[in-house]
Scaffold this motif. Structure first.
Motif, PDB file in Angstrom:
ATOM      1  N   LYS A   1      44.596  41.538  33.953  1.00 57.55           N
ATOM      2  CA  LYS A   1      43.788  40.656  35.018  1.00 57.55           C
ATOM      3  C   LYS A   1      43.177  39.399  34.407  1.00 57.55           C
ATOM      4  CE  LYS A   1      40.055  43.459  35.028  1.00 57.55           C
ATOM      5  NZ  LYS A   1      39.356  44.527  35.801  1.00 57.55           N
TER       6      LYS A   1
ATOM      7  N   THR B   1      39.587  45.208  41.936  1.00 58.69           N
ATOM      8  CA  THR B   1      41.014  45.506  42.811  1.00 58.69           C
ATOM      9  C   THR B   1      41.400  44.173  43.420  1.00 58.69           C
ATOM     10  OG1 THR B   1      39.336  46.109  44.344  1.00 58.69           O
ATOM     11  CG2 THR B   1      40.371  47.681  43.209  1.00 58.69           C
ATOM     12  N   PRO B   2      42.865  44.241  43.896  1.00 58.88           N
ATOM     13  CA  PRO B   2      43.398  42.954  44.301  1.00 58.88           C
ATOM     14  C   PRO B   2      42.313  42.040  45.320  1.00 58.88           C
ATOM     15  CG  PRO B   2      44.951  44.895  44.530  1.00 58.88           C
ATOM     16  CD  PRO B   2      43.684  45.269  44.105  1.00 58.88           C
ATOM     17  N   GLU B   3      41.736  42.662  46.163  1.00 58.41           N
ATOM     18  CA  GLU B   3      40.912  42.008  47.372  1.00 58.41           C
ATOM     19  C   GLU B   3      39.923  41.187  46.448  1.00 58.41           C
ATOM     20  OE1 GLU B   3      39.530  46.338  47.374  1.00 58.41           O
ATOM     21  OE2 GLU B   3      41.461  45.223  47.064  1.00 58.41           O
ATOM     22  N   ASP B   4      39.525  41.564  45.176  1.00 58.97           N
ATOM     23  CA  ASP B   4      38.348  41.099  44.625  1.00 58.97           C
ATOM     24  C   ASP B   4      38.952  39.462  44.235  1.00 58.97           C
ATOM     25  OD1 ASP B   4      36.885  43.060  44.493  1.00 58.97           O
ATOM     26  OD2 ASP B   4      37.372  43.900  42.590  1.00 58.97           O
TER      27      ASP B   4
ATOM     28  N   LEU C   1      40.259  37.405  46.152  1.00 62.43           N
ATOM     29  CA  LEU C   1      39.979  36.494  47.508  1.00 62.43           C
ATOM     30  C   LEU C   1      38.241  36.286  47.350  1.00 62.43           C
ATOM     31  CD1 LEU C   1      42.074  38.252  50.443  1.00 62.43           C
ATOM     32  CD2 LEU C   1      42.067  35.848  49.678  1.00 62.43           C
ATOM     33  N   TYR C   2      37.487  37.379  47.061  1.00 64.27           N
ATOM     34  CA  TYR C   2      36.132  37.163  47.103  1.00 64.27           C
ATOM     35  C   TYR C   2      35.911  36.110  45.751  1.00 64.27           C
ATOM     36  CZ  TYR C   2      36.105  41.650  49.332  1.00 64.27           C
ATOM     37  OH  TYR C   2      36.149  42.830  50.323  1.00 64.27           O
TER      38      TYR C   2
ATOM     39  N   GLU D   1      37.619  33.727  44.842  1.00 65.47           N
ATOM     40  CA  GLU D   1      38.134  32.121  45.396  1.00 65.47           C
ATOM     41  C   GLU D   1      36.841  31.617  46.195  1.00 65.47           C
ATOM     42  OE1 GLU D   1      40.630  30.252  44.720  1.00 65.47           O
ATOM     43  OE2 GLU D   1      41.802  31.832  43.619  1.00 65.47           O
TER      44      GLU D   1
END
Ligand code: CTP
Ligand code: MG
Length: 229
Positions: free
Chosen positions: A22, A211-214, A216-217, A219
């Motif tokens: 990552k 995790t993947p949604e992090d 978005l956070y 950005e």
């Protein structure tokens, strides 16, 4: 007050499910690890960065550091299978350090004033970590049944950087190695060695991209920080 920092980038990022480490994922077109390293490149208190990487990725990081030069990274250190082993290799690579910080490469949003508060606390108390009050109610659960509700006012979520006098954290790692103790952070090894660890209240923005949604956070946090800086 000067410090040296170990920045950890030798993990595999399995929970991010990106199919690669990552650290190379971009936030507003700049790789995650570069965002993190720039924080310390820009901090006048930071005198050197030990960047810890997987031995299979040494060349990728070398190329990245040509594209995005970070003067304070003098050389790369090869990490180990567990985070704790990566930190230990990082500690062994430091030569002059009196005050050492240990930081997740996946936490790009730590702020300079917070870092300085942490370093000053560790200078007086020998060991200090960043933490934020837990927001959720936490319950202890066994086999799908609640065992107890833990008193929230005493619960803190622990972040990095964590700051230590070099001898204190090196001694704690040596002891953990001897006793085959594996902790989830460096402070836990220091606690096990009998040294008190102080808390410095940090910021909820200092997330670890896990995790993947992090992504978005991240950005959104970067957009906010760019507006206020
Ligand atoms: N890390 C490391 N060496 C390891 C394991 C982790 O240097 N053997 C680093 C990671 O690169 C990361 C930090 O420690 O910057 C925090 O770990 P984590 O968020 O768990 O990252 P990964 O281990 O890469 O992710 P995952 O656990 O989902 O595989
Ligand atoms: Mg991990």
């Amino acid at each position: 007050m000067k410090y040296e920092i170990i920045v950890l980038a030798a993990g595999q990022g399995k929970r991010m499910k990106a199919g690669r480490n990552k650290q190379f994922l971009t936030i507003q077109n700049v790789p995650l690890i570069i965002h993190t390293l720039q924080k310390f490149e820009q901090d006048p208190w930071c005198s050197g960065i030990a960047l810890v990487v997987n031995e299979k990725e040494v060349e990728i990081f070398e190329e990245l550091l040509i594209e995005y030069p970070i003067q304070k990274v003098q050389s790369l250190t090869v990490g180990g299978d567990e985070r704790q082993h990566s930190v230990y290799n990082g500690l062994k690579s430091l030569k002059q350090a009196q005050m050492v910080l240990i930081h997740d490469g996946a936490r790009p949003f730590v702020q300079q004033n917070t870092i300085h508060e942490l370093v000053e606390k560790a200078a007086s108390d020998k060991a200090a970590v960043l933490a934020v009050p837990v927001k959720d109610t936490i319950k202890r659960v066994e086999q799908g049944t609640v065992i107890e509700t833990v008193e929230r006012s005493s619960l803190w979520a622990i972040q990095t950087p964590q700051a230590f006098l070099f001898d204190v954290v090196m001694d704690a790692h040596e002891k953990a190695k001897t006793n085959e103790y594996l902790g989830t952070d460096d402070a836990s090894l220091v606690e096990k060695a009998g040294q008190k660890v102080s808390i410095v209240e940090g910021n909820y923005d200092n997330i670890k991209l896990t995790t993947p949604e992090d992504l978005l956070y991240a950005e959104a946090i970067l957009t906010k920080l760019n507006r206020t800086e």
